[in-house]
Design a protein around this motif. Structure first.
Motif, PDB file in Angstrom:
ATOM      1  N   VAL A 284      -2.220   3.806 -14.581  1.00  0.00           N
ATOM      2  CA  VAL A 284      -3.410   3.316 -13.885  1.00  0.00           C
ATOM      3  C   VAL A 284      -4.625   4.172 -14.240  1.00  0.00           C
ATOM      4  O   VAL A 284      -5.711   3.653 -14.509  1.00  0.00           O
ATOM      5  CB  VAL A 284      -3.169   3.307 -12.361  1.00  0.00           C
ATOM      6  N   GLY A 381      -3.407  -2.411   1.538  1.00  0.00           N
ATOM      7  CA  GLY A 381      -4.143  -2.651   0.314  1.00  0.00           C
ATOM      8  C   GLY A 381      -3.253  -2.988  -0.864  1.00  0.00           C
ATOM      9  O   GLY A 381      -3.729  -3.203  -1.946  1.00  0.00           O
ATOM     10  N   THR A 383      -0.364  -1.241  -2.077  1.00  0.00           N
ATOM     11  CA  THR A 383       0.269  -0.215  -2.904  1.00  0.00           C
ATOM     12  C   THR A 383       1.777  -0.161  -2.716  1.00  0.00           C
ATOM     13  O   THR A 383       2.461   0.454  -3.501  1.00  0.00           O
ATOM     14  CB  THR A 383      -0.310   1.177  -2.588  1.00  0.00           C
TER      15      THR A 383
ATOM     16  N   LEU B  86      -3.014  -2.195 -14.008  1.00  0.00           N
ATOM     17  CA  LEU B  86      -3.851  -2.819 -12.974  1.00  0.00           C
ATOM     18  C   LEU B  86      -3.935  -1.875 -11.782  1.00  0.00           C
ATOM     19  O   LEU B  86      -2.988  -1.160 -11.485  1.00  0.00           O
ATOM     20  CB  LEU B  86      -3.249  -4.154 -12.535  1.00  0.00           C
ATOM     21  N   PHE B  87      -5.077  -1.891 -11.095  1.00  0.00           N
ATOM     22  CA  PHE B  87      -5.232  -1.031  -9.923  1.00  0.00           C
ATOM     23  C   PHE B  87      -4.492  -1.671  -8.752  1.00  0.00           C
ATOM     24  O   PHE B  87      -4.860  -2.748  -8.306  1.00  0.00           O
ATOM     25  CB  PHE B  87      -6.709  -0.846  -9.582  1.00  0.00           C
ATOM     26  N   PRO B  88      -3.452  -1.000  -8.260  1.00  0.00           N
ATOM     27  CA  PRO B  88      -2.613  -1.640  -7.243  1.00  0.00           C
ATOM     28  C   PRO B  88      -3.341  -1.889  -5.923  1.00  0.00           C
ATOM     29  O   PRO B  88      -2.913  -2.722  -5.144  1.00  0.00           O
ATOM     30  CB  PRO B  88      -1.465  -0.636  -7.047  1.00  0.00           C
ATOM     31  N   HIS B  89      -4.442  -1.156  -5.674  1.00  0.00           N
ATOM     32  CA  HIS B  89      -5.132  -1.333  -4.397  1.00  0.00           C
ATOM     33  C   HIS B  89      -6.261  -2.344  -4.478  1.00  0.00           C
ATOM     34  O   HIS B  89      -6.996  -2.529  -3.517  1.00  0.00           O
ATOM     35  CB  HIS B  89      -5.640   0.007  -3.880  1.00  0.00           C
ATOM     36  N   TRP B  90      -6.415  -2.991  -5.632  1.00  0.00           N
ATOM     37  CA  TRP B  90      -7.464  -3.999  -5.779  1.00  0.00           C
ATOM     38  C   TRP B  90      -6.834  -5.372  -5.989  1.00  0.00           C
ATOM     39  O   TRP B  90      -5.763  -5.496  -6.574  1.00  0.00           O
ATOM     40  CB  TRP B  90      -8.344  -3.671  -6.981  1.00  0.00           C
ATOM     41  N   TYR B 132      -2.559  -9.254  -4.759  1.00  0.00           N
ATOM     42  CA  TYR B 132      -2.518  -7.885  -5.263  1.00  0.00           C
ATOM     43  C   TYR B 132      -1.516  -7.816  -6.415  1.00  0.00           C
ATOM     44  O   TYR B 132      -0.574  -8.624  -6.463  1.00  0.00           O
ATOM     45  CB  TYR B 132      -2.119  -6.925  -4.152  1.00  0.00           C
TER      46      TYR B 132
END
Lengths: 384, 312
Positions: A284, A381, A383, B86-90, B132
């Motif tokens: 990431v 969010g 995660t 990929l950004f997991p929090h977006w 997500y």
């Protein structure tokens, strides 16, 4: 599925059966004519007679029966019964109080403490089985708290714990304030310092080794010893530096307590923050850099938000630990709820000890629940 | 256009990339292929300066990459990596809109661009925009990764084993999608893989690397026919090279128009590669196939003799 559900719920069964046995065999209350004389323990049937004592076992046996075939509606009924039991306890105590003379003091016996514990466990079990949401779980406690509050106001004047509170109600509020102020400021400072330290440790391996070494060492010093060790240097500082003395810094009091709390809080805070930042998926970060994010953007928009749930976990552990440690700080005159504990120990007044200990437990549980909820909310969010 | 002149990368004593020179023309899809540790990923990452080269020069459209600010440079270059990154929090939409937002495009324009890209990559907006990354399958996630790389419409796309973690079926589907996209968008693409079939299927220019050096480069067919040494030959499949070559040629190129003879019973589509046609012949034990178009109408025939390309 039906098969699995119709298997008896062993947890509830055991809790309720142990409860019934405890209720009938252990002392439920102790009654003392005044504060000095130790109370005489009484079992439930001795206090208000066999009739009431047996009546109280009915809902417990009811829950056990319902747990034999734990269908959803059985569990719902059991939930109502358990909440009812928790709310009925102060009523029963009020009944006992009505039979006592004006000056006597009513103490809770081992049976009642055990029952409170067992019923709360049953509540947790039911909440999990029925998959109730967190707010709903808290809402269930409302009628219970309401019942206790009304009974305390109206009929429970002889309750020893309540008497101890009444004598010191101003002091009590002040002590909670002091306790929270100490914990809040120490954990707050530990958070600030901890994040800075964790950032420095990520930069340099040297800082990391030395830093963790010192923090680990700090953690091994017993708290009382640390208070003692801080006494001399702080007293010396206060005598040399005027503005420190003006601030109220001295060898005893809030200053050494605050410093010790800060020291103990730093390790869990730094460790969690460090690990949280370090363990963000390298792919990431690589992607973030590859997309053209500046170092600052990578940190603020990617690394930090992804680390936040774990950092919060650190804050939670640290705060709960600090709430407990602050109790000990009362020994060196830092105030807080620990004051009651040590006073009570000194006077052999167990109810006064409880007046200090119970709110500390309640505070720790509340902070724990609050910060866990916050972490869950952050994790939504995506995660996990 | 990307040009590498005698580019070297040393990590301490170890030489990862050894004086390689390479030119990727505008609109070309260049595939770097080689065993792991051959320096292909390092080469790719030196182009967008995730790794700084030690010696030599790298030019984009004639300008050395060192003269660009590295952040500005990367925003001009699309970048896709194996585990999507990929950004997991977006959400998906926010992930795709990353570079346009970094470039401070107006909000409405970012949204419009994200919608265009999601449509382009077959990700229905209502279904995916608010999801997500952990809610996506591997193939979907990698489509989002490609969409994110294309978001600011960069001329250059760097792809580092983008399909490496996918199952064979999804991988093949995405390879086809990439070729379709490329036919429409004409990006300059550098694609790194260790999978020779993938490399042959995608490449305009194939670059075989070994121990930090380029062993051979050229169009796939040229490498198949004239490998410079045994290493390249074995990389390309050794004795199975015939089949690899057949995979690059379509039935259309070898078929004959319908003749006076009776139609052969077994049929083959006009757009399949020759290796599939050969497989059909082997399977049905025949040496002649009727070639049909998309509507299953016979338009020609293919004999084994024509398939193998014998002149006689």
């Amino acid at each position: 599925m039906q098969q699995a559900r119709s298997k008896p719920n062993a947890v509830l069964l055991v809790l309720m059966l142990v409860g019934v046995v405890a209720w009938l065999t252990l002392p439920a209350i102790s009654v003392a004519p005044n504060r000095i004389v130790p109370g005489t323990p009484q079992r439930a049937q001795e206090a208000l007679g066999w009739g009431v004592a047996l009546l109280a076992t009915v809902p417990m046996l009811g829950v056990a029966t319902l747990a034999w075939r734990p269908f959803t509606w059985h569990l719902r009924a059991a939930l109502v019964l358990v909440v009812g039991l928790l709310a009925a306890m102060p009523l029963w105590l009020s009944g006992v109080a009505a039979t006592l003379e004006a000056a006597s003091r009513l103490g809770l016996g081992s049976a009642l403490w055990l029952l409170l514990f067992l019923w709360l466990l049953a509540l947790i079990e039911l909440r999990a089985r029925l998959a109730l949401s967190r707010p709903l779980g808290w809402a269930l406690l409302l009628p219970v708290l309401l019942a206790w509050w009304v009974c305390l106001m109206q009929w429970l004047a002889p309750l020893a714990l309540y008497r101890e509170y009444q004598v010191r109600s101003d002091q009590f509020v002040g002590a909670i304030g002091q306790h929270l102020a100490l914990v809040g400021s120490a954990v707050g400072a530990a958070l600030l310092l901890g994040v800075c330290l964790a950032l420095a440790m990520r930069r340099r391996a040297g800082v990391r080794r030395v830093g963790f070494g010192i923090l680990n060492f700090l953690q091994t010093i017993p708290s009382i010893a640390l208070f003692g060790l801080l006494l001399a240097p702080l007293a010396w500082l206060a005598s040399r530096v005027e503005w420190l003395a003006a601030l109220g810094v001295s060898g005893i009091g809030w200053a050494p307590a605050w410093l010790a709390l800060l020291g103990y809080s730093l390790l869990p805070m730094v460790r969690n923050t460090f690990v949280a930042l370090e363990e963000v998926d390298p792919a990431v970060i690589e992607a973030a850099r590859g997309m053209g994010m500046s170092q600052r953007q990578v940190f603020l928009q990617v690394r930090l938000p992804l680390a936040l749930p774990v950092v919060l976990e650190g804050i939670r552990i640290t705060t709960v630990q600090a709430i407990g440690l602050t109790a000990v700080a009362a020994l060196i005159g830092a105030g807080g709820l620990g004051t009651f504990i040590f006073q009570g120990l000194g006077q052999a007044a167990m109810d006064l000890v409880l007046l200090g200990a119970l709110p500390i437990i309640a505070l720790a549980l509340m902070v724990d629940a609050l910060l866990s909820a916050l972490a869950d909310w952050l994790r939504q969010g995506g995660t996990t | 256009m990307i040009e590498l002149f005698d580019v070297t990368k040393r990590f301490g004593e170890e030489v990862a990339v050894d004086a390689i020179s390479l030119r990727v023309q505008k609109g070309e899809l260049c595939v770097l292929v080689g065993t792991s540790g051959c320096g292909k990923s390092t080469t790719l990452r030196m182009i967008n300066r995730l790794i700084e080269h030690s010696d030599g020069e790298i030019h984009l459209d004639g300008q050395p990459v060192r003269t660009f600010d590295e952040v500005t440079l990367r925003r001009r270059i699309g970048y896709v990596i194996q585990n999507t990154g990929l950004f997991p929090h977006w959400t998906v939409a926010r992930n795709i809109g990353l570079v346009p937002r970094l470039l401070k495009w107006p909000r409405a324009q970012v949204r419009e661009r994200v919608e265009t890209l999601m449509a382009l990559l077959g990700l229905p907006i209502e279904e995916f925009a608010a999801k997500y990354p952990h809610q996506l399958s591997g193939g979907q996630a990698q489509r989002v990764g490609v969409a994110r790389a294309l978001a600011a419409d960069p001329e250059i796309l760097l792809m580092d084993e983008p399909f490496g973690a996918l199952d064979p079926i999804t991988r093949e589907a995405l390879q086809h999608e990439l070729l379709d996209l490329q036919a429409r968008l004409h990006k300059t693409i550098v694609f790194v893989t260790h999978d020779m079939d993938e490399a042959l299927a995608l490449a305009d220019r194939l670059v075989v690397m070994r121990q930090g050096r380029i062993v051979q480069q050229g169009p796939p067919l040229e490498l198949l026919h004239e490998p410079v040494d045994d290493f390249v030959a074995s990389m390309l499949g050794g004795d199975a090279r015939g089949l690899k070559e057949a995979a690059l040629t379509r039935v259309r190129d070898r078929m004959l128009p319908l003749g006076p003879r009776l139609l052969a019973h077994e049929r083959v589509a006009v757009d399949v590669p020759l290796n599939q046609a050969l497989s059909l012949m082997l399977w049905h034990r025949v040496d002649r196939l009727t070639v049909v178009d998309d509507d299953d109408i016979p338009i020609g025939e293919l004999s084994l003799r024509r398939l193998v390309g014998s002149k006689a």
